[in-house]
Design an enzyme around this catalytic site. Structure first.
Site, PDB file in Angstrom:
ATOM      1  N   ASP A 150       0.830  -1.151  -0.054  1.00  0.00           N
ATOM      2  CA  ASP A 150      -0.002   0.005   0.024  1.00  0.00           C
ATOM      3  C   ASP A 150       0.964   1.367   0.188  1.00  0.00           C
ATOM      4  O   ASP A 150       0.444   2.418   0.088  1.00  0.00           O
ATOM      5  CB  ASP A 150      -1.050  -0.139   1.043  1.00  0.00           C
ATOM      6  N   SER A 151       2.232   1.001   0.105  1.00  0.00           N
ATOM      7  CA  SER A 151       3.241   2.246  -0.141  1.00  0.00           C
ATOM      8  C   SER A 151       2.836   2.926  -1.608  1.00  0.00           C
ATOM      9  O   SER A 151       3.202   3.939  -1.861  1.00  0.00           O
ATOM     10  CB  SER A 151       4.564   1.801  -0.152  1.00  0.00           C
ATOM     11  N   ASP A 197      -0.540  -6.355  -0.215  1.00  0.00           N
ATOM     12  CA  ASP A 197      -1.217  -5.634   1.222  1.00  0.00           C
ATOM     13  C   ASP A 197      -2.612  -5.594   1.289  1.00  0.00           C
ATOM     14  O   ASP A 197      -3.337  -5.037   0.304  1.00  0.00           O
ATOM     15  CB  ASP A 197      -0.827  -4.377   1.325  1.00  0.00           C
ATOM     16  N   LYS A 209      -0.780  -9.546   3.131  1.00  0.00           N
ATOM     17  CA  LYS A 209      -0.160  -9.092   4.436  1.00  0.00           C
ATOM     18  C   LYS A 209      -0.790  -8.235   5.250  1.00  0.00           C
ATOM     19  O   LYS A 209      -1.818  -7.559   4.630  1.00  0.00           O
ATOM     20  CB  LYS A 209       1.227  -8.273   3.835  1.00  0.00           C
ATOM     21  N   GLU A 213      -1.380  -5.416   8.739  1.00  0.00           N
ATOM     22  CA  GLU A 213      -0.845  -4.867   9.865  1.00  0.00           C
ATOM     23  C   GLU A 213      -1.650  -5.024  11.026  1.00  0.00           C
ATOM     24  O   GLU A 213      -2.953  -5.060  10.775  1.00  0.00           O
ATOM     25  CB  GLU A 213      -0.738  -3.330   9.562  1.00  0.00           C
ATOM     26  N   GLU A 243       9.172  -3.986  10.797  1.00  0.00           N
ATOM     27  CA  GLU A 243       9.673  -2.745   9.867  1.00  0.00           C
ATOM     28  C   GLU A 243       9.969  -1.863  10.998  1.00  0.00           C
ATOM     29  O   GLU A 243       9.704  -1.554  12.095  1.00  0.00           O
ATOM     30  CB  GLU A 243       8.324  -2.144   9.444  1.00  0.00           C
TER      31      GLU A 243
HETATM   32  O1  KIV Z   1       3.776  -0.976   1.684  1.00  0.00           O
HETATM   33  C1  KIV Z   1       4.976  -1.262   1.494  1.00  0.00           C
HETATM   34  O2  KIV Z   1       5.726  -0.977   0.996  1.00  0.00           O
HETATM   35  C2  KIV Z   1       5.224  -2.093   2.695  1.00  0.00           C
HETATM   36  C3  KIV Z   1       6.787  -2.222   2.849  1.00  0.00           C
HETATM   37  C4  KIV Z   1       7.322  -1.010   3.521  1.00  0.00           C
HETATM   38  C5  KIV Z   1       7.148  -3.360   3.785  1.00  0.00           C
HETATM   39  O3  KIV Z   1       4.373  -2.429   3.468  1.00  0.00           O
END
Ligand code: KIV
Length: 263
Positions: free
Chosen positions: A45-46, A84, A112, A114, A181
């Protein structure tokens, strides 16, 4: 490269061989990263920051991530495609399952999420339905406003012990990978040694089983001063493919991260 699966990563952990991971959000870069040997690609989600220009990952929707997952899935060669779950996917188990279902239908091979130990139930529900999960601990960017910024987590002994305990709980609940992280290198090592599942680090020291970075950071195109854990691999390469290869080789040889990239 042979198709990378969770078993491949597990075998690499057992053999003490580190693996490389990189974000990728479209077909061209997913192909290039895979051809460079990078074992895991993350549709992170970056993308909200590096593609959409937001100041955080919070505005990213599940539809945004599905779109980029479909693109990356078409281009990827052999890498495992992790995707994500966006902000608030973890607001209820029902929503978690629905959002994960959408991502898996779009081409994700694992999701993934959080969250801390309270995510155990949701992670259990996902894994029971055949969705492999990576649990993201330490600095969780979706909580940036609660954390008061993008700060190193686990410097204090009690917070470090909590992160280690949360990692144990989430692995026991079914998480196949833990991602840490921005934590001290000593904590990255302790979590990797304590768990049977692979641990991926970003700013978590050189002793985690895998390393991950954001693609735009390793290509040196993210504006502003880069965080301590980032290295611009484009500075030492002739082209993008060369930068990806150099990153992969440096991770495999444990040349990256060096002490200057660790907390
Ligand atoms: O969204 C992302 O790119 C991430 C990385 C920072 C691991 O979660």
């Amino acid at each position: 490269m042979k198709t990378v699966t969770l078993s491949t990563l597990q075998a690499l952990k057992q053999a003490g061989e580190p693996f490389s991971c990189l974000t990728a959000y479209d077909a061209s870069f997913a192909r290039a990263a895979g051809e460079a040997g990078i074992e895991v690609l993350l549709v992170g989600d970056s993308l909200g920051m590096v593609l959409q220009g937001h100041v955080s990952t919070l505005p990213v929707t599940v539809e945004d991530i599905c779109y980029h997952t479909r693109c990356a899935a078409r281009g990827k060669v052999a890498s495992l495609l992790m995707v994500d779950l966006p902000f608030m996917s973890n607001s209820s188990t029902e929503r978690l399952l629905q959002d994960a279902g959408q991502l898996m239908r779009a081409g994700a091979e694992m999701v993934k999420v959080e969250g801390e130990a309270w995510m155990a139930e949701g992670i259990g529900e996902l894994t029971r339905r055949g969705v492999p999960v990576c649990a993201h601990l330490g600095l969780t960017p979706q909580s940036v406003y609660q954390l008061g910024g993008y700060k190193v987590q686990g410097r204090e002994a009690d917070r470090a012990a909590q992160i280690l305990e949360d990692a144990r709980t989430l692995a026991a609940a079914g998480a196949s990978i833990i991602l840490l992280e921005c934590v001290p290198a000593s904590l990255g090592r302790a979590v990797s040694e304590a768990l049977d599942v692979p641990v991926i680090g970003i700013g978590a020291g050189s002793d985690t089983d895998g390393q991950i970075l954001v693609m735009h950071d390793i290509l040196g195109i993210t504006p502003g001063r880069p965080p301590r854990f980032v290295k611009n691999f484009m500075a030492e390469a002739d082209d993008i493919q060369g930068a990806f290869r150099r990153y992969h080789e440096d991770v495999k040889a444990r040349r990256f991260p060096s002490e200057t990239h660790c907390f």
